[in-house]
Structure formats: C-alpha cells, structure tokens
Design a protein around this motif. Structure first.
Motif: not given
Lengths: 307, 307
Positions: B11-14, B191-199, B211-215
């Motif tokens: 999660x939190x990749x590009x 279900x695992x929801x893989x989120x966009x955006x680096x931390x 919350x701003x990341x892992x949304x």
C-alpha cells in the motif's frame, strides 16, 4: 410618546445569551382552516414542534423528484446561478434555492395538498413560499450543519415578525444513522434562544455554507436537549417532516457513500409578511427570503402523481 | 537469489488503488484456544468482521471507567503528555493513549477475561497490547473520523506482518444515531484496500487528528458498502464491539451535546510481532505502536468488578 413596538424576540445584540418564552401560538385558529391532519397529529405537532409523516410520496414520485433535482444539479445554467450553493472546499452542489420557481415539477410540489394544506391548517391562514430549496448532502464529504432555529435568522435577517411559518422536508433518499439525518430537539419551539453577537452585512453568503452568527450557546442547547432529548428523523424516502420555524435542528456530517437529498419548503402565513430586517441590515436576496410578493399560493385541487 | 518476502499487502506506493483479497484467516486455530464466545458468535465475527456484545459491563463498572477517564482527561500531568491528543481547533482532549499503563483500573480492564479471552480465542494464541486508548468525542464539536482500515496503517507504518490482531471498543456512553457512532462495513475485512500515495516521515502526529495518507479511494468504499451495507454500532453503555484489524470503519461528527466516550484496546497475537515499518519509515512512538516488549498479557483469573 414612544410608539415603537418592543421586539419580542431580540437577538444578536451585545447582551448575553438568553432563553425567551415563545409569545405566539404553535397551531393557529384551532387547526380548523384545513383538514389535512387528524387531531392527534395536530396535537403531536403542537407538543413536539414537528411531525413526521411516513410514505407520503410513492416510490415513483420520489424517483421523479430525485431525477429532477439531479438534472438541475448538473445543469450548467442552474449551477451558475447565485441560487446554487456548493460544499465548503468542493464543487459538489449542496443546495439549490428557489426551486419552486426554477422547476415546473417543484412548482407543482409546492402547491401539492399533501404539503400546503398541512401548512394552511397549522398556520390558520393562506400561505406563501418564504424559501424553497433542494438539498443534496453528498456522500463521503457532506458537512455538518450546526444547531439553529430558522426563525432566529428569519426574524433578524429577514424581518419575519412572528412565529407563524413552518418548514417541510420531503425526504428523497433514506435517512439513517449513517448519513447525517436531520435532528430535532422536541419541545425547543417553545423557547426562543437569543444569540449573542452582531450580524455583519452580507452575512448570508457565508452563513449558507457555515454558521458563524445566530449560533445558540452550548448551555441553552444542553438544557433543551436534556428537557426533550434529540430525535433523528430516520425514515424511508417519500416521508415528510413538518417542523415549526422555531424548532432547534441540525445535522451531523456524512462520510457514508450515500447522498442525503431532500426538498425543503418554507410556508409563511400571509398575515406574517416580512418587515425590514433588524439593525438596518440589507435584505437578503429574493431566493433566500421572498419579499417581492406575499400573494397566497393556491393549493392544487387534488394530489396529482408527480413526474 | 532474492530471499526477500513479497509484501502481501502492499500500500501507499505510486501504483493506483487496488482491492487485494485477504491472505490470512479471520479466526485462528478453529477458535479452540479459549472459550469466551459461543460457536454462533464466532461465526458472526468471521462472516462480518465484527461482533457486538451488549451489556458486558454493569452500569456501576461503566461509571467507574467513565470517572477514571474523566479524571485522566483533567489531570495536567496526563494532558501534558504526548499520549494526550486534542480535537483540531480546540483544547478538548480527544484521546489518551497507553491507558493500560497510565491507569491501574485500565490495566485491569486490559486483562479482563471478558475482553482478552475473546481476543485469545479469535487469534488462537497468547496476545499482547499493540495500542490502547480512551476516546472522548466531545459534545457539540466532535469531529468525524474518515473511513480506514487499521491494518493498512499498522502494516505500513508499524510493520505489523499479518492480519492477526483485533480491536475492542468498550462503550462508556450511549451510542446512538445522534452522536456519531462507530460505523463498520460488514465483510470489508476480506478485502485489503491498497491506498495510493507515499507516507511522509512523522506522519503520525497529524494522522491522529486527521487522515491524509492511507485513505481508501471512494470507488473501493462504494463497492464495499454496496456489498455489505453499513452498520452503525448503536448500543447502550457497557456494550463491547470487537472488530478485525482490517474491517473498514469510521464515524461522523458529533454536534449533539452528548459526548461519546469509549476505551479502545488492540490485541495482537504474539506470533504477529512487529517488524520494521515499510519504506524505511521511522517507527512510531511506543504509545502508538508498542514494540518494546511482545510479552503476552496474562488474563485475570476471573472477571472482577471494576472500580
């Protein structure tokens, strides 16, 4: 000799907050002016300051109304009007005002006997439309609307003399614990919460997005909530909530994916037509507070299926 | 030869958002490790990803816990700690972390068989405390908490390897449609929801407020909500909600005068001890994610009345 009338419902002065007892009836003329409601329903309305009627409109009518509101929210010629209000920090349309004049179907709804005859019966006179709007509380990002009495605003900012108006909210989507339903404080209509703080001019442009003036103090809210509790208007689409102009209400935000949509109409008695606003404030625009004409709205002969 | 394990829950990749099927059991070891729950309750938990048990704690115990949390929220030596989190734009305490070590009573609660033996049974092993906190969602100004899976955060930011942890929320006030109850998406734990955006580093200081990341993305949320609906955990004080670390949850704001208080404890299996965080992130502080010791927490012999 001072012939100026004393303001029964003074608010937004430098005085501290206060609770003032209601000086007006809730139900006028013994509810004999029309016969839309049964005596028990009138009594409930009088005691609580509101009445929920379930399943007033059919699924088909709700769909037609929802389609019409959806069409209007996507219509660039409407979204561009001052009548269209967006969510804070977003382009999503939150409300469209004056819908009873912008749409034939909603003009018909405004005169539907299932709504207007309840208003005529409670208010004991002919009625006109003070304000109408469609509200779309979008899914995921619907913001809260803090506690307020509509009458407090209408009295100060629009010069509405007395408590002789009511609102109805026609639910177009299910309202449940998850999507920020309308919440009402039963019995609060018997108390006028005088708010502290002067109102700046042009306040209405911001107040429709977020309340800053005319905000009731926490202590008064606590007292009202302890006295009568809070009722969340959770119900199926097609239900209608009627509530007195002075009933304290608000709603929480909505992070659910489900929008919460309704059509909201404010009927005012023709005997309660607007005076100038208080404190020399400039009148708010016509779509927020009608003062161009106080001609009564004629009920349709009978309830026609909408759509 | 590449011996690095593939990350099952990236999660939190590009990369764009994605829905990844759960690779782990929900109930471990056939639920035979302890016997706190009946088979039907275990089945409900496994299917929905959560279980509500009503009236687990007596009114007297709830009062003792509420008094203890109130005492801590007003204690300057606690309010000054990094463990105490305030509401955005306010001094009101929203959460106190590591309560099972800051309070004798809450240390006892952490080992109460009514809680810990449910965790041991579901997770099929001894357990330790990954995080504990008391939450006070104040009346009038309690802010929303947007949808999230705890596991998504714990996996990325804390290096929790697998889905073998659960949370329990002990309700200390009535949770109803008016005060922003916990909402859960039934079945979402599968279900695992893989989120966009680096931390960014030090993200935790802001994420506990907003919350701003892992949304999770709106489309995935919509799918999960359409699949299983939303359940609001409305219940009396003294009830307990147990939920899987990957069950999607959130809560709306709270404009009601009534605070919403609970004690929240996260039990993790001793076989699921933390690894280093992903992406070279610095470990979050001990009170957010314990990694000082993974020693099991011993259940009390029997449930003692708290207080």
């Amino acid at each position: 000799m001072n012939t100026a009338m004393k303001d029964l419902y003074v608010s937004r002065t430098d005085r501290t907050s206060a609770i003032i007892a209601r000086q007006d009836p809730v139900v006028y003329e013994g509810a004999a002016y029309a016969d839309a409601l049964a005596p028990g329903q009138v009594a409930d309305y009088e005691r609580n300051g509101f009445l929920m009627l379930e399943n007033v409109f059919s699924d088909q009518e709700v769909k037609a109304l929802l389609d019409e509101v959806g069409r209007m929210s996507a219509d660039p010629s409407i979204v561009g009007l001052e009548e269209a209000i967006t969510e804070p920090g977003s382009d999503a349309v939150r409300s469209i005002f004056r819908v009873h004049q912008l749409s034939d179907m909603l003009a018909q709804l405004a005169r539907d006997p299932r709504l207007i005859n309840v208003a005529r019966q409670i208010l004991g006179s002919e009625v006109y439309m003070h304000q109408s709007r469609a509200n779309m509380k979008p899914g995921f990002k619907g913001k809260e609307f803090y506690w307020h009495s509509d009458f407090e605003t209408w009295h100060v900012e629009d010069g509405m003399p007395r408590m002789r108006a009511l609102s109805c909210s026609v639910l177009l989507t299910e309202n449940n614990a998850c999507n920020g339903p309308l919440m009402l404080l039963p019995g609060s209509h018997q108390h006028f919460i005088s708010c502290q703080g002067r109102t700046p001019d042009n306040h209405y442009k911001r107040s429709l997005k977020q309340q800053e003036y005319g905000v009731p103090d926490p202590l008064s809210l606590q007292l009202l909530a302890e006295q009568g509790g809070i009722q969340a208007m959770t119900a199926r689409p097609g239900s209608v909530v009627f509530f007195d102009c002075n009933t304290m209400h608000g709603s929480n935000g909505n992070i659910s994916p489900w929008p919460r949509a309704n059509v909201f109409m404010v009927y005012n008695s023709v005997e309660n037509a607007l005076a100038p606003p208080k404190y020399g404030l400039r009148p708010r625009p016509e779509h927020i507070a009608a003062r161009g004409s106080f001609e009564p709205l004629a009920p349709l002969e009978s309830a026609l299926a909408l759509g």
